[in-house]
Design a protein around this motif. Sequence first.
Motif, short mmCIF file in Angstrom:
data_model
loop_
_atom_site.label_atom_id
_atom_site.label_comp_id
_atom_site.label_asym_id
_atom_site.label_seq_id
_atom_site.Cartn_x
_atom_site.Cartn_y
_atom_site.Cartn_z
N VAL A 33 6.29 -31.59 -46.64
CA VAL A 33 6.51 -32.65 -45.63
C VAL A 33 6.12 -34.00 -46.22
O VAL A 33 6.83 -35.01 -46.07
N GLU A 34 4.98 -34.01 -46.90
CA GLU A 34 4.53 -35.27 -47.52
C GLU A 34 5.49 -35.73 -48.61
O GLU A 34 5.83 -36.90 -48.68
N VAL A 35 5.96 -34.78 -49.41
CA VAL A 35 6.90 -35.14 -50.48
C VAL A 35 8.18 -35.72 -49.88
O VAL A 35 8.74 -36.70 -50.38
N ALA A 36 8.63 -35.12 -48.77
CA ALA A 36 9.87 -35.57 -48.14
C ALA A 36 9.76 -37.00 -47.64
O ALA A 36 10.75 -37.74 -47.58
N HIS A 37 8.54 -37.41 -47.29
CA HIS A 37 8.38 -38.74 -46.69
C HIS A 37 7.76 -39.78 -47.62
O HIS A 37 7.80 -40.98 -47.32
N ALA A 38 7.17 -39.33 -48.73
CA ALA A 38 6.48 -40.29 -49.61
C ALA A 38 7.46 -40.96 -50.56
O ALA A 38 8.50 -40.37 -50.90
N PRO A 39 7.16 -42.22 -50.97
CA PRO A 39 8.03 -42.88 -51.95
C PRO A 39 7.93 -42.19 -53.31
O PRO A 39 6.91 -41.60 -53.64
N THR A 40 9.01 -42.26 -54.07
CA THR A 40 9.05 -41.63 -55.39
C THR A 40 7.93 -42.17 -56.28
O THR A 40 7.69 -43.38 -56.32
N GLY A 41 7.28 -41.30 -57.01
CA GLY A 41 6.27 -41.72 -57.98
C GLY A 41 4.96 -42.18 -57.38
O GLY A 41 4.17 -42.83 -58.04
N SER A 42 4.70 -41.82 -56.11
CA SER A 42 3.45 -42.24 -55.48
C SER A 42 2.26 -41.51 -56.11
O SER A 42 2.20 -40.27 -56.08
N PRO A 43 1.31 -42.26 -56.70
CA PRO A 43 0.17 -41.59 -57.33
C PRO A 43 -0.68 -40.84 -56.32
O PRO A 43 -1.26 -39.79 -56.62
N GLU A 44 -0.76 -41.38 -55.09
CA GLU A 44 -1.55 -40.69 -54.04
C GLU A 44 -0.96 -39.31 -53.76
O GLU A 44 -1.68 -38.34 -53.56
N LEU A 45 0.36 -39.26 -53.76
CA LEU A 45 1.03 -37.99 -53.48
C LEU A 45 0.68 -36.97 -54.56
O LEU A 45 0.34 -35.81 -54.26
N ARG A 46 0.74 -37.41 -55.81
CA ARG A 46 0.42 -36.49 -56.91
C ARG A 46 -1.01 -35.97 -56.78
O ARG A 46 -1.29 -34.80 -56.95
N GLN A 47 -1.91 -36.92 -56.43
CA GLN A 47 -3.32 -36.52 -56.26
C GLN A 47 -3.47 -35.48 -55.16
O GLN A 47 -4.21 -34.50 -55.28
N ARG A 48 -2.74 -35.72 -54.06
CA ARG A 48 -2.88 -34.81 -52.91
C ARG A 48 -2.34 -33.42 -53.26
O ARG A 48 -2.90 -32.40 -52.85
N ILE A 49 -1.24 -33.40 -54.02
CA ILE A 49 -0.67 -32.10 -54.41
C ILE A 49 -1.69 -31.34 -55.25
O ILE A 49 -1.93 -30.14 -55.05
N GLU A 50 -2.31 -32.08 -56.18
CA GLU A 50 -3.28 -31.42 -57.06
C GLU A 50 -4.52 -30.97 -56.27
O GLU A 50 -5.02 -29.87 -56.45
#
Lengths: 195, 208
Positions: free
Chosen positions: B173-190
Amino acid sequence: MAVTSLNRGMEETDLAAIGRVITGDRDAFALLVERHSRSVFRLAFRITGSEADADEVVQETFLRAFRQIHRYESRASFATWISTIAANLALDTLRKRKRWVATDEHIDKTDAAPGPARLAESRRIGDVIETAMNQLSLQERTAFALRHYEGLSIEAIARELGLSENATKQSVFRAVAKLRRVLGPWVGVFLLCII
Amino acid sequence: MHHLTDEDLVLIYYGESPRAHVEECAECRARFQQLQRLLNSMDAAPVPDRDASYGARIWANVRVVEAKRAGRIGWAWAGAIAAAALFAAMLQPKPSTEPVAMEDVRSRVLEAALDSHFESTRIALTEIVNDDAASIDTVDDLLADNRLFRQSAHAAGEVESEQLLEDLEEVLVEVAHAPTGSPELRQRIEKKGVLFALRVRAAKEGSL
């Protein structure tokens, strides 16, 4: 009288919505979900005693009703039909989770009523009533919830749960007897709180 | 004088038996009033409520599940189950008196489909974590499939798979809504640890 005519009006519009769904207007089902989902949630909660389980039961109830809407027979109101689907699903949920493993016989043979010390720990009305409800077997709990909270007749409950009328009656009687055993000393306190 | 049993009083309370005797007999009336107090008190139990938008949310979920069932997934799965049933029948060395264990076949097909879904998701999330510019076009499909698998896992009582699918759903859900290349998103996935969980599962299944 006003309530009766309101109910009748609701049943008529339920029937109209069901007719629209059956003839292809699937979105008309939204009206039925809007109208009945909260009462189905309350029933599911009363049987399962868990908000998360109740939410799942509601979701599955309406999914099942949507798929089987052509099986709906207007001999019972839509509210009754949906309540019995929910009650059966709530029963299944409890069976799967094995939260209530005792059989009727087992409960009857043991003194399952908690002692005064244990009851004294849970003075909140909800806790005490929940404690009392937990003394009931699955069948007693479901039959009682449908009779007491949903106002279904013994005959209707028996039909919907696939039991004999006598077995249904006995379930309700045993439920009341167990509730009396646990709640008896608290009734006066409850009434004070309600007033 | 004949008095009513406790069972008679319960039936009277619920309007399933006439109450004439209660009106006439003081002893039975007193017992009936006691029962009334007891059963009326059951209505004092607090029941949580749901807000006015509850029905709309339930209906939205029903629509999603039904649309998927009637559409792409329904046909794909029906085909896969039919193919697997045929394959299983071909493997039978001789006609058996045992009925074909369709549930087993279905379970194996679903398991294979689930493994494939986990693998696709693992690849997509790995791309996002490793590549700033990665844009995953299939995320909506992954999310929709994930919801269906989660419901199937729940229905089948597969607690472990259901938990992993729940965690994946949050991430997707977060990936679907987050902008491409968002470092916060990568951190959250990890931080969520889903990639690690997917790798562990794949290793267990022997696909890594």
